[in-house]
Structure formats: C-alpha cells, structure tokens
Scaffold this motif. Structure first.
Motif, PDB file in Angstrom:
ATOM      1  N   MET A  16       0.825  -1.203   0.000  1.00  0.00           N
ATOM      2  CA  MET A  16       0.000   0.000   0.000  1.00  0.00           C
ATOM      3  C   MET A  16       0.861   1.256   0.000  1.00  0.00           C
ATOM      4  SD  MET A  16      -3.165   0.626  -0.373  1.00  0.00           S
ATOM      5  CE  MET A  16      -3.920  -0.917   0.138  1.00  0.00           C
ATOM      6  N   GLY A  17       1.960   1.229   0.751  1.00  0.00           N
ATOM      7  CA  GLY A  17       2.865   2.359   0.739  1.00  0.00           C
ATOM      8  C   GLY A  17       3.440   2.598  -0.649  1.00  0.00           C
ATOM      9  N   THR A  18       3.773   1.521  -1.338  1.00  0.00           N
ATOM     10  CA  THR A  18       4.281   1.636  -2.701  1.00  0.00           C
ATOM     11  C   THR A  18       3.231   2.229  -3.632  1.00  0.00           C
ATOM     12  OG1 THR A  18       5.822  -0.206  -2.444  1.00  0.00           O
ATOM     13  CG2 THR A  18       5.133   0.324  -4.686  1.00  0.00           C
ATOM     14  N   ALA A  19       1.969   1.779  -3.477  1.00  0.00           N
ATOM     15  CA  ALA A  19       0.885   2.325  -4.302  1.00  0.00           C
ATOM     16  C   ALA A  19       0.737   3.823  -4.080  1.00  0.00           C
ATOM     17  CB  ALA A  19      -0.427   1.608  -3.991  1.00  0.00           C
ATOM     18  N   LEU A  20       0.828   4.244  -2.825  1.00  0.00           N
ATOM     19  CA  LEU A  20       0.744   5.670  -2.515  1.00  0.00           C
ATOM     20  C   LEU A  20       1.904   6.438  -3.142  1.00  0.00           C
ATOM     21  CD1 LEU A  20      -0.293   5.470   1.233  1.00  0.00           C
ATOM     22  CD2 LEU A  20      -1.589   6.658  -0.533  1.00  0.00           C
ATOM     23  N   LEU A  21       3.110   5.937  -2.943  1.00  0.00           N
ATOM     24  CA  LEU A  21       4.294   6.626  -3.450  1.00  0.00           C
ATOM     25  C   LEU A  21       4.235   6.772  -4.973  1.00  0.00           C
ATOM     26  CD1 LEU A  21       7.067   7.868  -2.881  1.00  0.00           C
ATOM     27  CD2 LEU A  21       8.037   5.561  -2.961  1.00  0.00           C
ATOM     28  N   CYS A  22       3.868   5.701  -5.654  1.00  0.00           N
ATOM     29  CA  CYS A  22       3.772   5.759  -7.112  1.00  0.00           C
ATOM     30  C   CYS A  22       2.673   6.726  -7.547  1.00  0.00           C
ATOM     31  CB  CYS A  22       3.506   4.363  -7.676  1.00  0.00           C
ATOM     32  SG  CYS A  22       4.884   3.211  -7.496  1.00  0.00           S
ATOM     33  N   GLY A  23       1.555   6.729  -6.812  1.00  0.00           N
ATOM     34  CA  GLY A  23       0.456   7.638  -7.138  1.00  0.00           C
ATOM     35  C   GLY A  23       0.845   9.091  -6.970  1.00  0.00           C
ATOM     36  N   TRP A  24       1.576   9.389  -5.903  1.00  0.00           N
ATOM     37  CA  TRP A  24       2.014  10.773  -5.688  1.00  0.00           C
ATOM     38  C   TRP A  24       2.939  11.244  -6.798  1.00  0.00           C
ATOM     39  CZ3 TRP A  24       3.830   9.399  -0.110  1.00  0.00           C
ATOM     40  CH2 TRP A  24       2.699   9.171   0.698  1.00  0.00           C
ATOM     41  N   ILE A  25       3.906  10.422  -7.122  1.00  0.00           N
ATOM     42  CA  ILE A  25       4.889  10.825  -8.123  1.00  0.00           C
ATOM     43  C   ILE A  25       4.232  10.953  -9.494  1.00  0.00           C
ATOM     44  CG2 ILE A  25       6.989  10.102  -9.322  1.00  0.00           C
ATOM     45  CD1 ILE A  25       7.947   8.964  -6.642  1.00  0.00           C
ATOM     46  N   ALA A  26       3.344  10.006  -9.820  1.00  0.00           N
ATOM     47  CA  ALA A  26       2.621  10.097 -11.088  1.00  0.00           C
ATOM     48  C   ALA A  26       1.726  11.339 -11.132  1.00  0.00           C
ATOM     49  CB  ALA A  26       1.777   8.844 -11.306  1.00  0.00           C
ATOM     50  N   GLY A  27       1.241  11.746  -9.948  1.00  0.00           N
ATOM     51  CA  GLY A  27       0.362  12.911  -9.867  1.00  0.00           C
ATOM     52  C   GLY A  27       1.084  14.236  -9.800  1.00  0.00           C
ATOM     53  N   GLY A  28       2.403  14.210  -9.835  1.00  0.00           N
ATOM     54  CA  GLY A  28       3.154  15.458  -9.891  1.00  0.00           C
ATOM     55  C   GLY A  28       3.895  15.847  -8.639  1.00  0.00           C
ATOM     56  N   ALA A  29       3.910  14.977  -7.621  1.00  0.00           N
ATOM     57  CA  ALA A  29       4.661  15.304  -6.412  1.00  0.00           C
ATOM     58  C   ALA A  29       6.149  15.375  -6.731  1.00  0.00           C
ATOM     59  CB  ALA A  29       4.413  14.261  -5.325  1.00  0.00           C
ATOM     60  N   ASN A  30       6.821  16.305  -6.094  1.00  0.00           N
ATOM     61  CA  ASN A  30       8.260  16.460  -6.284  1.00  0.00           C
ATOM     62  C   ASN A  30       8.986  15.438  -5.412  1.00  0.00           C
ATOM     63  OD1 ASN A  30      10.916  17.228  -6.459  1.00  0.00           O
ATOM     64  ND2 ASN A  30      10.573  19.364  -5.911  1.00  0.00           N
ATOM     65  N   PRO A  31       9.720  14.488  -6.004  1.00  0.00           N
ATOM     66  CA  PRO A  31      10.416  13.483  -5.195  1.00  0.00           C
ATOM     67  C   PRO A  31      11.347  14.091  -4.151  1.00  0.00           C
ATOM     68  CG  PRO A  31      10.431  12.841  -7.498  1.00  0.00           C
ATOM     69  CD  PRO A  31       9.888  14.241  -7.446  1.00  0.00           C
ATOM     70  N   ALA A  32      11.828  15.287  -4.406  1.00  0.00           N
ATOM     71  CA  ALA A  32      12.720  15.938  -3.448  1.00  0.00           C
ATOM     72  C   ALA A  32      11.991  16.341  -2.176  1.00  0.00           C
ATOM     73  CB  ALA A  32      13.370  17.168  -4.085  1.00  0.00           C
ATOM     74  N   ASN A  33      10.657  16.399  -2.239  1.00  0.00           N
ATOM     75  CA  ASN A  33       9.850  16.765  -1.076  1.00  0.00           C
ATOM     76  C   ASN A  33       9.315  15.543  -0.332  1.00  0.00           C
ATOM     77  OD1 ASN A  33      10.170  19.476  -1.564  1.00  0.00           O
ATOM     78  ND2 ASN A  33       8.237  19.696  -2.684  1.00  0.00           N
ATOM     79  N   VAL A  34       9.769  14.359  -0.730  1.00  0.00           N
ATOM     80  CA  VAL A  34       9.289  13.112  -0.124  1.00  0.00           C
ATOM     81  C   VAL A  34      10.471  12.357   0.454  1.00  0.00           C
ATOM     82  CG1 VAL A  34       8.021  10.964  -0.507  1.00  0.00           C
ATOM     83  CG2 VAL A  34       7.482  12.994  -1.885  1.00  0.00           C
ATOM     84  N   ILE A  35      10.270  11.779   1.630  1.00  0.00           N
ATOM     85  CA  ILE A  35      11.283  10.893   2.196  1.00  0.00           C
ATOM     86  C   ILE A  35      10.585   9.642   2.713  1.00  0.00           C
ATOM     87  CG2 ILE A  35      11.249  11.852   4.557  1.00  0.00           C
ATOM     88  CD1 ILE A  35      14.389  11.607   4.416  1.00  0.00           C
ATOM     89  N   VAL A  36      11.194   8.496   2.496  1.00  0.00           N
ATOM     90  CA  VAL A  36      10.599   7.212   2.871  1.00  0.00           C
ATOM     91  C   VAL A  36      11.442   6.573   3.967  1.00  0.00           C
ATOM     92  CG1 VAL A  36       9.868   4.940   2.058  1.00  0.00           C
ATOM     93  CG2 VAL A  36       9.754   6.914   0.510  1.00  0.00           C
ATOM     94  N   VAL A  37      10.778   6.177   5.039  1.00  0.00           N
ATOM     95  CA  VAL A  37      11.452   5.446   6.117  1.00  0.00           C
ATOM     96  C   VAL A  37      11.078   3.974   5.969  1.00  0.00           C
ATOM     97  CG1 VAL A  37      11.823   5.240   8.593  1.00  0.00           C
ATOM     98  CG2 VAL A  37      11.239   7.478   7.604  1.00  0.00           C
TER      99      VAL A  37
END
Length: 274
Positions: A16-37
C-alpha cells in the motif's frame, strides 16, 4: 497547499505504501519533497531511481532539515505500537498524521503519538495499486480543514475517497471495501469453476470470467446509472440472464450470502481493533 508541493514522510513502503508513493509521483509530487522510512533493502532496491524519493532505514536517519507536512503511517498494524512513538517529536510541529493501518484506532495513535496530534485514520483497499482504490477516512478533533484537504489529495492519487464521521463505521468499511476485492476475486473463481462444469476448458473459462468481471466493473465505473439499472439492462424477460438471477436473487441466494460474509468480516474487524 497542493500535495505536489507538500513535504511528505512515508513510514513503510509495502504494497500500500508503494501504491501511494507511485500515485504521488505520477500525480506530480516532487520526489525531493518526499522521504521514505523503510528498513527493507528490497523495498529500497525497487525504487533505486533518480526520479524517486530518498529512502532511509530508521527515523533517526531523517535529516533535521526535513520538516514534513504529512507523516503517512503505512506499517503493518502489529508494528504500529513499536513504530509510532519514534515520531512523537513531530507531534507539535503542525504536521498531520495519516494512518492507513487496518485495525489501529485513533485513540491508540493518540496515546502513541500525542493526545493533541492531528490524526486521520483511513482504510484503503488493494485496487489502489492500479489507481482504482477507494478509501474511507475519519479525522480526530485536532485536524483542521487544510490538513483534511491535503490528505484527501494524497488519497485521491490512488482512487476515490469517502469521509465518515463515526469511527465505529470503519469496521463496516473494512468488511465492504477493505475485504471486498477478495469477494470479487472469489466470484471470478466461482464463475471459472462453473464454466468448467458446463464443458469449457479451464483456460477459456478463466479468461471469460476475468474479462467479464473486469469489463462489468469498468462499465459500472464509467456509467452514471445504478448497479440495479445496469443489471436490468442485461436482463431480458424469460431469457438466460433472468434464469440465472432467479437463483442468485432467491431468499437464500447471493444477497443473503454476501450479507452474512460482510457481517462476519465486520465482526472480525471489531475483534482485531486496538
């Protein structure tokens, strides 16, 4: 704030976390503003891409200069008690916590994080992996409208969002939509078995069943008409579909069976809740 500009911390990068991450990036989120623990090396390797967000293994590895707007708790429910307290340092910074952990109540999270932390509890389902999920969500008393709007944008990256006002309804949500994809998959299994019993090869029966359920789902998704109207549209008086529906819609038919199944799932959800 638009989610594309928001600073996001994703705790846990399973399915589910992967689905969210892929959805954000596909939707235009800036990867530089995201960090994954995420401690799993396999999860990190799957996202070894310059276009993706940086991964760290532990919360203490998050740079002090990173100030998240949303912390998304996507770890397994049984791990939440051990994981959540590590993020209490963010509780009084204006961050909103968005939990997608099944069975983990707002009260549990308030004890683990802070009684005054803004918390949104949500229940997505597995079609989120293809952008066709549906998520029910509920806020605690400390969530403000900007928190809610931002989190809804995040959740809409993987499908539809429904807001509820009574946390007790989460058990019914779990039983209908959280567990619901399994019911549909089992329907495909049942249709395949029935086709084989009528003389079809397993390969043909499986293809017909899968395509029929997938196509009917897409028609339902695109059509403004109700499910009952779409059913009527397929059903000719005294035809083959009508003959089948006489069995499925009998007093002891599909509706009664699904009602019992959903009740069993809801009861189990109540038993597992913390």
């Amino acid at each position: 704030m638009d989610f594309a500009a928001a600073r996001l911390m994703l705790v846990g990068c399973g399915k589910m976390g992967t689905a969210l991450l892929c959805g954000w990036i596909a939707g235009g989120a800036n990867p530089a503003n995201v960090i994954v623990v995420e401690p799993s090396k396999d999860a990190m390797a799957a996202f070894a891409d310059d276009r993706c967000a940086p991964f760290v293994e532990r919360p203490e590895n998050v740079p002090d200069t990173f100030h998240p707007d949303v912390i998304i708790l996507a770890v397994k429910p049984q791990l939440m008690g051990a994981v959540a307290p590590a993020y209490t340092r963010y509780s009084n910074t204006g961050v909103v916590f968005l939990s997608i952990a099944a069975g983990t109540t707002i009260g549990f999270l308030e004890k683990a994080l802070s009684a005054a932390a803004p918390i949104i509890r949500s229940m997505p389902n597995t079609p989120a992996a293809v952008g066709r999920g549906v998520t029910a969500a509920i806020c605690n008393a400390y969530v403000r409208q900007p928190h809610r709007v931002l989190c809804e944008q995040l959740l809409r990256s993987i499908g539809d969002v429904v807001w509820i006002t009574d946390e007790a309804d989460i058990d019914a949500v779990t039983a209908v939509s959280g567990s619901g994809p399994a019911y549909v998959f089992h329907l495909v299994e049942a249709m395949t078995t029935a086709g084989i019993a009528e003389g079809l090869s397993p390969e043909v029966a499986s293809r017909l069943a899968r395509a029929t359920v997938a196509g009917a789902g897409e028609l339902l998704h695109q059509s403004p008409e109700s499910a009952s109207t779409l059913r009527d549209n397929v059903t000719s008086r005294r035809g083959t579909t009508a003959a089948a529906l006489e069995v499925l819609m009998a007093d002891n038919g599909l509706s009664a069976l699904v009602k019992r199944a959903v009740a069993a799932a809801a009861n189990r959800s109540r038993e597992l809740g913390v």
